[in-house]
Design a protein around this motif. Structure first.
Motif, PDB file in Angstrom:
ATOM      1  N   ASN A 108     -15.307 -24.172 -94.559  1.00  0.00           N
ATOM      2  CA  ASN A 108     -16.184 -25.345 -94.707  1.00  0.00           C
ATOM      3  C   ASN A 108     -16.687 -25.761 -93.330  1.00  0.00           C
ATOM      4  O   ASN A 108     -16.572 -26.910 -92.934  1.00  0.00           O
ATOM      5  N   ALA A 109     -17.237 -24.799 -92.620  1.00  0.00           N
ATOM      6  CA  ALA A 109     -17.631 -25.053 -91.233  1.00  0.00           C
ATOM      7  C   ALA A 109     -18.698 -26.136 -91.139  1.00  0.00           C
ATOM      8  O   ALA A 109     -19.525 -26.273 -92.041  1.00  0.00           O
ATOM      9  N   GLY A 110     -18.648 -26.890 -90.062  1.00  0.00           N
ATOM     10  CA  GLY A 110     -19.682 -27.903 -89.883  1.00  0.00           C
ATOM     11  C   GLY A 110     -19.458 -28.701 -88.625  1.00  0.00           C
ATOM     12  O   GLY A 110     -18.385 -28.639 -88.007  1.00  0.00           O
ATOM     13  N   LEU A 111     -20.504 -29.415 -88.246  1.00  0.00           N
ATOM     14  CA  LEU A 111     -20.408 -30.269 -87.075  1.00  0.00           C
ATOM     15  C   LEU A 111     -19.674 -31.549 -87.434  1.00  0.00           C
ATOM     16  O   LEU A 111     -19.715 -31.989 -88.585  1.00  0.00           O
ATOM     17  N   GLY A 112     -19.040 -32.132 -86.449  1.00  0.00           N
ATOM     18  CA  GLY A 112     -18.419 -33.434 -86.661  1.00  0.00           C
ATOM     19  C   GLY A 112     -19.431 -34.538 -86.402  1.00  0.00           C
ATOM     20  O   GLY A 112     -20.644 -34.321 -86.476  1.00  0.00           O
ATOM     21  N   VAL A 113     -18.921 -35.726 -86.129  1.00  0.00           N
ATOM     22  CA  VAL A 113     -19.809 -36.832 -85.767  1.00  0.00           C
ATOM     23  C   VAL A 113     -19.709 -37.039 -84.263  1.00  0.00           C
ATOM     24  O   VAL A 113     -18.674 -36.791 -83.651  1.00  0.00           O
ATOM     25  N   GLN A 114     -20.791 -37.496 -83.686  1.00  0.00           N
ATOM     26  CA  GLN A 114     -20.787 -37.760 -82.241  1.00  0.00           C
ATOM     27  C   GLN A 114     -20.340 -39.195 -82.035  1.00  0.00           C
ATOM     28  O   GLN A 114     -21.043 -40.133 -82.429  1.00  0.00           O
ATOM     29  N   ILE A 115     -19.165 -39.365 -81.448  1.00  0.00           N
ATOM     30  CA  ILE A 115     -18.621 -40.724 -81.304  1.00  0.00           C
ATOM     31  C   ILE A 115     -18.844 -41.282 -79.898  1.00  0.00           C
ATOM     32  O   ILE A 115     -18.527 -42.440 -79.639  1.00  0.00           O
ATOM     33  N   GLY A 116     -19.365 -40.463 -79.005  1.00  0.00           N
ATOM     34  CA  GLY A 116     -19.673 -40.953 -77.667  1.00  0.00           C
ATOM     35  C   GLY A 116     -20.825 -40.161 -77.080  1.00  0.00           C
ATOM     36  O   GLY A 116     -20.924 -38.948 -77.312  1.00  0.00           O
ATOM     37  N   THR A 117     -21.726 -40.837 -76.365  1.00  0.00           N
ATOM     38  CA  THR A 117     -22.892 -40.165 -75.778  1.00  0.00           C
ATOM     39  C   THR A 117     -22.982 -40.473 -74.291  1.00  0.00           C
ATOM     40  O   THR A 117     -23.039 -41.650 -73.899  1.00  0.00           O
ATOM     41  N   LYS A 118     -22.911 -39.417 -73.488  1.00  0.00           N
ATOM     42  CA  LYS A 118     -23.021 -39.536 -72.033  1.00  0.00           C
ATOM     43  C   LYS A 118     -22.062 -40.597 -71.465  1.00  0.00           C
ATOM     44  O   LYS A 118     -22.465 -41.468 -70.705  1.00  0.00           O
ATOM     45  N   VAL A 119     -20.830 -40.536 -71.897  1.00  0.00           N
ATOM     46  CA  VAL A 119     -19.848 -41.526 -71.442  1.00  0.00           C
ATOM     47  C   VAL A 119     -19.068 -40.975 -70.239  1.00  0.00           C
ATOM     48  O   VAL A 119     -19.058 -39.770 -69.985  1.00  0.00           O
TER      49      VAL A 119
END
Ligand code: SF4
Length: 218
Positions: free
Chosen positions: A164-175
């Motif tokens: 069930n491959a897939g991307l996760g969620v992005q919980i931080g951006t350029k931190v």
């Protein structure tokens, strides 16, 4: 090699189909010191073992150990554990790679420390740290994935490279590094508290919904 002192290595025995055993060398980021190599080489020569293979998880398997020799081989190489400690896939990063924009190796050690510190978890946690968006550390499809950008780290949670491959969620951006590690800790604790037994972070994410997870990690 005469002045190199042999170093013991932590290993996990793995039974094979043909009744032999492999010993998984529990390496960090795939690194073998000269002392570890001496231990491995001396053991291979002593027991006439001919196969040492890299695993997909940046570790090594010493293969083809007869069952009746397993104890002696373990004694020769170090100490055995039932379960290998969690590992992290880490690319070479900005210190070495010409494409790298963040230093991934030290970050890999810090992520690994956070994984160890916040456990135990409902199921395995695989992490990946990459020094740029090419993502050689497979960060986009790891339970915890960090990707270097010129302005800091992007932090991903709940990715999978399973059927069930897939991307996760992005919980931080350029931190910053500190913020990234704070988010990693929060995500791991959320998984510990909300994941079901043998449910990976990706399954939990599908069950609860990305929006709910993002909201909880704010
Ligand atoms: S992810 Fe980027 S920095 Fe890391 S090894 Fe690959 S190209 Fe280099």
């Amino acid at each position: 090699m005469n002045n190199i002192v042999a170093e013991p290595i932590m290993v996990m025995p793995v039974e094979r189909k043909d009744g032999t055993y492999a010993l998984r060398l529990c390496l960090n980021q795939g690194q073998l010191t000269a002392g570890m190599m001496k231990t491995v080489m001396e053991t291979m020569v002593k027991f006439n073992l001919t196969s040492l293979r890299a695993t997909t998880g940046q570790r090594m398997n010493l293969e083809g150990i007869p069952k009746d020799k397993l104890g002696e081989v373990i004694e020769s190489i170090g100490t055995a554990v039932e379960k290998a400690p969690p590992g992290v896939s880490v690319c070479t990063g900005a210190g070495i790679c010409k494409y790298g924009v963040q230093e991934s190796r030290s970050m890999g050690d810090k992520v690994l420390a956070a994984v160890k510190q916040n456990g135990p978890y409902p199921f395995k946690v695989k992490s990946g740290v990459s020094g740029c968006k090419i993502s050689c550390g497979l960060s986009f499809v790891r339970d915890i994935g960090l990707v270097g950008t010129p302005k800091g780290w992007d932090v991903h949670f709940g990715g999978a490279a399973t059927k069930n491959a897939g991307l996760g969620v992005q919980i931080g951006t350029k931190v910053s590094e500190e913020e990234a590690l704070d988010l990693v800790g929060k995500a791991l604790r959320f998984y510990k508290e909300n994941g079901r037994k043998r449910e990976r972070t990706s399954g939990m994410l599908r069950r609860l919904g990305a929006d709910a997870v993002l909201e909880a990690l704010k």
